[in-house]
Design an enzyme around this catalytic site. Structure first.
Site, PDB file in Angstrom:
ATOM      1  N   SER A   1       0.864  -1.176   0.000  1.00 14.84           N
ATOM      2  CA  SER A   1       0.000   0.000   0.000  1.00 14.84           C
ATOM      3  C   SER A   1       0.900   1.224   0.000  1.00 14.84           C
ATOM      4  O   SER A   1       2.079   1.121   0.328  1.00 14.84           O
ATOM      5  CB  SER A   1      -0.837  -0.020   1.268  1.00 14.84           C
ATOM      6  OG  SER A   1      -1.385   1.249   1.512  1.00 14.84           O
TER       7      SER A   1
ATOM      8  N   TYR B   1      -1.784  -0.737  10.607  1.00 16.60           N
ATOM      9  CA  TYR B   1      -1.855  -0.958   9.156  1.00 16.60           C
ATOM     10  C   TYR B   1      -0.542  -0.616   8.450  1.00 16.60           C
ATOM     11  O   TYR B   1       0.018  -1.435   7.725  1.00 16.60           O
ATOM     12  CB  TYR B   1      -3.016  -0.153   8.557  1.00 16.60           C
ATOM     13  CG  TYR B   1      -3.270  -0.500   7.121  1.00 16.60           C
ATOM     14  CD1 TYR B   1      -3.840  -1.712   6.778  1.00 16.60           C
ATOM     15  CD2 TYR B   1      -2.902   0.369   6.096  1.00 16.60           C
ATOM     16  CE1 TYR B   1      -4.050  -2.061   5.462  1.00 16.60           C
ATOM     17  CE2 TYR B   1      -3.118   0.035   4.775  1.00 16.60           C
ATOM     18  CZ  TYR B   1      -3.690  -1.184   4.463  1.00 16.60           C
ATOM     19  OH  TYR B   1      -3.874  -1.512   3.147  1.00 16.60           O
TER      20      TYR B   1
END
Ligand SMILES: *[C@@H]1O[C@H](CO)[C@@H](O)[C@H](O)[C@H]1NC(C)=O
Ligand SMILES: *[C@@H]1O[C@H](CO)[C@@H](O)[C@H](O)[C@H]1NC(C)=O
Ligand SMILES: *[C@@H]1O[C@H](CO)[C@@H](O)[C@H](O)[C@H]1NC(C)=O
Length: 318
Positions: free
Chosen positions: A164, A176
């Site tokens: 990401s 995350y």
């Protein structure tokens, strides 16, 4: 002088374009295993590769997701249920894949399964919050990769990991970004480690896309839940107003503006699996290319200033 430079740059892009157009042969005999096919990128990629005639082995978390996928695809596509946090589930799926691919080996492994939890200041979170997300996004992926690598080596195939922009830039607290930084680190070492075996490794770095992960309702629910259980002291230093601005930022400016065209991501994955010369990294989404990646190359003080300016201010900030 400028003319020469322009010609050189033009030539570079021409050569790159030509190299990247070449497609590997016998796609119809090649097996690709994809995790997280219930929804989002995994689901779309499974359908896309199935349409292209490849043999897709799709791992879903739920039987319902698997059924729906099978209903939308050809008989070539097969599904298995997989929970990447469970070692037994991974071994069973690896055995299942082995039985299908046989001596041909596994051409492609796409580590796509992932979750996001509570995008919140680290001070509000507990160790448990971090463990939960690392378990899926990082450790689950590592275990799947290690279990299937022998089959991928046999086919001299490809590993494609979904990272990401959060794997380049850590803007907000929570596990995350940590998990995606981990994916980047692993991919880099794995790429170098596997090159001698003819296995190619690619990382996909999407920005924010409309998937299960960026579902506004769920994200806000998680934020509220973290806030509700935060210690009183934390609530005081941040204040309700800060929480409200934060919720507003997420619900009005970030989540509704997520990119909607998931093909931008799955096309990168498809290229990584089918091109003779795949790239090492693919960024997907205009904001990844124009905003987050350039930001990740900026000096830290500049990024700090931008992020501080963009995020809501705590009530008791100095
Ligand atoms: C969507 O995400 C939630 C939480 O991350 C998860 O529990 C759920 O299974 C996911 N649903 C699908 C269809 O992937
Ligand atoms: C993918 O991620 C796994 C787990 O993080 C890691 O073992 C592997 O090296 C990564 N590979 C690629 C291609 O990114
Ligand atoms: C979605 O993205 C793909 C790949 O970038 C592109 O080919 C397609 O035209 C896009 N679709 C829409 C509706 O914008």
């Amino acid at each position: 002088m400028w003319l020469y430079l322009a010609v050189l740059v033009g030539l570079y892009y021409l050569v790159r374009w030509h190299r990247e157009r070449q497609v590997v042969s016998h796609l119809r005999d090649k097996y690709v295993f994809i995790t997280g096919c219930d929804s989002g990128f995994g689901n779309l990629l499974a359908r896309q590769l199935d349409m292209r005639g490849m043999r897709v082995l799709a791992a879903c978390l739920t039987e319902k997701g698997a059924e729906q996928l099978r209903a939308q695809t050809s008989d070539r596509l097969e599904t298995v249920t997989l929970d990447v946090t469970k070692t037994e589930s991974i071994s069973a799926a690896a055995q299942w894949v082995k039985e299908r691919v046989g001596d041909r080996g596994l051409w492609g492994l796409v580590n796509n399964a992932g979750i996001t939890l509570a995008w919140a200041p680290n001070q509000c979170l507990t160790k448990r919050d971090f463990v939960t997300i690392l378990d899926v996004n990082l450790l689950g992926m590592i275990e799947v990769t290690v279990s299937l690598l022998p089959l991928v080596r046999k086919a001299r195939g490809r590993v494609v990991n979904v990272s990401s922009v959060a794997g380049r830039l850590s803007i907000i607290g929570g596990g995350y970004s940590i998990s995606k930084y981990g994916v980047e680190a692993f991919s880099d070492s794995l790429r170098r480690e596997l090159a001698p075996f003819g296995v190619k490794v690619a990382i996909i770095e999407p920005s924010f896309f409309k998937t299960n992960m960026t579902n506004t309702e769920r994200v806000l629910l998680q934020v509220q839940e973290v806030w509700d259980r935060a210690p009183r002291e934390i609530k005081e230093i941040y204040g309700e107003k800060c929480l409200a601005s934060y919720v507003k930022l997420l619900s009005e400016h970030i989540l509704p503006k997520c990119n909607e065209n998931l093909s931008e991501v799955t096309d990168c994955m498809e290229h990584a699996l089918t091109a003779c010369h795949p790239r090492t990294r693919y960024s997907a989404g205009w904001d990844a290319k124009l905003l987050y990646l350039p930001m990740s190359y900026m000096p830290t003080f500049l990024v700090d200033a931008i992020v501080t300016w963009g995020l809501p201010r705590p009530a008791k900030a100095l």
